[in-house]
Write a protein that holds these residues in place. Structure first.
Motif: not given
Length: 334
Positions: A228-229, A242-248
């Motif tokens: 999705q990212l 772009i901000v992500s709280s799940n960029a792992f």
């Protein structure tokens, strides 16, 4: 208080993930802290990841009390604390990670920098659902992306825990918000004042075309990482954010780099783990209280109720994707 003991769920082994209800010492109040009698503990994905040994960056030494969010009432205050008093209803993201006891207990010792007064118009259940998700959304949209009125904002997972907070924050800031979710959550998205997009029938490219005239979004908040990212790396305007709280996960940033896009990660546990910038979390929650009391913020609570004896079931329910909104644990009357 007539007793120096309290009931708490204790984790003794990451391999089994079993929680045991035990009698443990009530924490002694220390400078800069208050003792809170917990009414409700909020549950987040990080809670079951910690319990099952999947979050080495946050896991406390065992035995430990886990649980991150809470809402409750102050019953004791340190001598140096001036801005809170016994009897205050408060909420916050206060523990359950390395170095800090958690909220699956009758009481928690809370750093006053991490808490705020509970919104008067919300229940304890509603208040306990706010802290981690609101803080994560705010740090991304405001601290990192600095969204402005009239900007176009896309939120992926717009009815999820962090997502539904991001949508409401962006709307409150005057942004034009599009939120991606499943058809079943269309009414929820629209009730927040955002435009709904069905992830099953509309691609990211089609979102960009329909809602921005092909220009791209000014800001995108990604909550699920991974593919999705990757899908939104070309979906912003040039110099977008772009901000992500799940960029792992590992991804190729070339598509965004060629557009001079800024990509920011949000790791909301940092202030608790590192004792750094904790007051900023308390300050953000004061804003959450103001938004809630002005009817601009309403947490989405899954209607299923769980007691402190059903925490593992609550974690499984959340992990299985069955929840609509936040899952909370009722602590009172254990």
């Amino acid at each position: 208080m007539n007793t120096e003991k309290m009931k708490a769920l204790v984790l003794n082994d990451y391999a089994t993930g079993i929680l045991t209800l035990e009698n443990v010492d009530i924490p002694k109040v220390i400078d800069g802290h208050v003792l809170v009698k917990i009414a409700v503990s909020g549950t987040n994905p990080i809670d079951y990841k910690i319990r099952t040994g999947q979050a080495p960056y946050a896991m406390p030494e065992l035995p430990a009390i886990i649980g991150t969010d809470m809402a409750g009432t102050i019953v004791a205050v340190a001598n140096d604390v001036e801005n809170f008093a016994v009897g205050d209803d408060v909420y916050g993201l206060v523990g359950g990670v390395r170095g800090l006891a958690g909220t699956l207990a009758e009481y928690v010792l809370a750093d006053v920098r991490l808490i705020a007064l509970k919104p008067k118009n919300l229940t304890m259940r509603e208040a306990a659902a706010i802290p981690l998700t609101f803080l994560t959304a705010w740090e991304g949209l405001i601290d990192k992306a600095n969204i402005q009125p009239e900007q176009t904002v896309l939120v992926q997972g717009g009815a999820g825990g962090v997502g539904h907070m991001a949508v409401q924050i962006a709307v409150a800031q005057g942004a034009k918000v599009v939120a991606i979710a499943s058809q079943a959550k269309k009414d929820i998205i629209e009730s927040y004042g955002a435009t709904f997009s069905d992830y099953k029938t509309q691609s990211i490219h089609e979102c960009v075309s329909e809602f921005t005239g092909g220009k791209g979004f000014d800001v995108i908040y990604n909550t699920n990482g991974g593919t999705q990212l990757e899908q939104v790396l070309e979906a912003t305007v040039p110099y977008g954010h772009i901000v992500s709280s799940n960029a792992f996960t590992e991804i190729n940033l070339a598509p965004s780099s060629l557009r001079n896009v800024t990509i920011s990660g949000v790791f909301v546990l940092w202030p608790m783990l590192e004792n750094d910038r904790r007051q900023h979390h308390g300050d953000i929650l004061k804003i959450a209280t103001q938004l809630a009391e002005s009817n601009q913020l309403k947490p989405l609570i899954d209607p299923k109720e769980f007691s402190i004896n059903q925490v593992v079931e609550a974690h499984d329910y959340l992990a299985d994707g069955k929840a609509v909104g936040k899952v909370v644990i009722d602590i009172a009357n254990i």
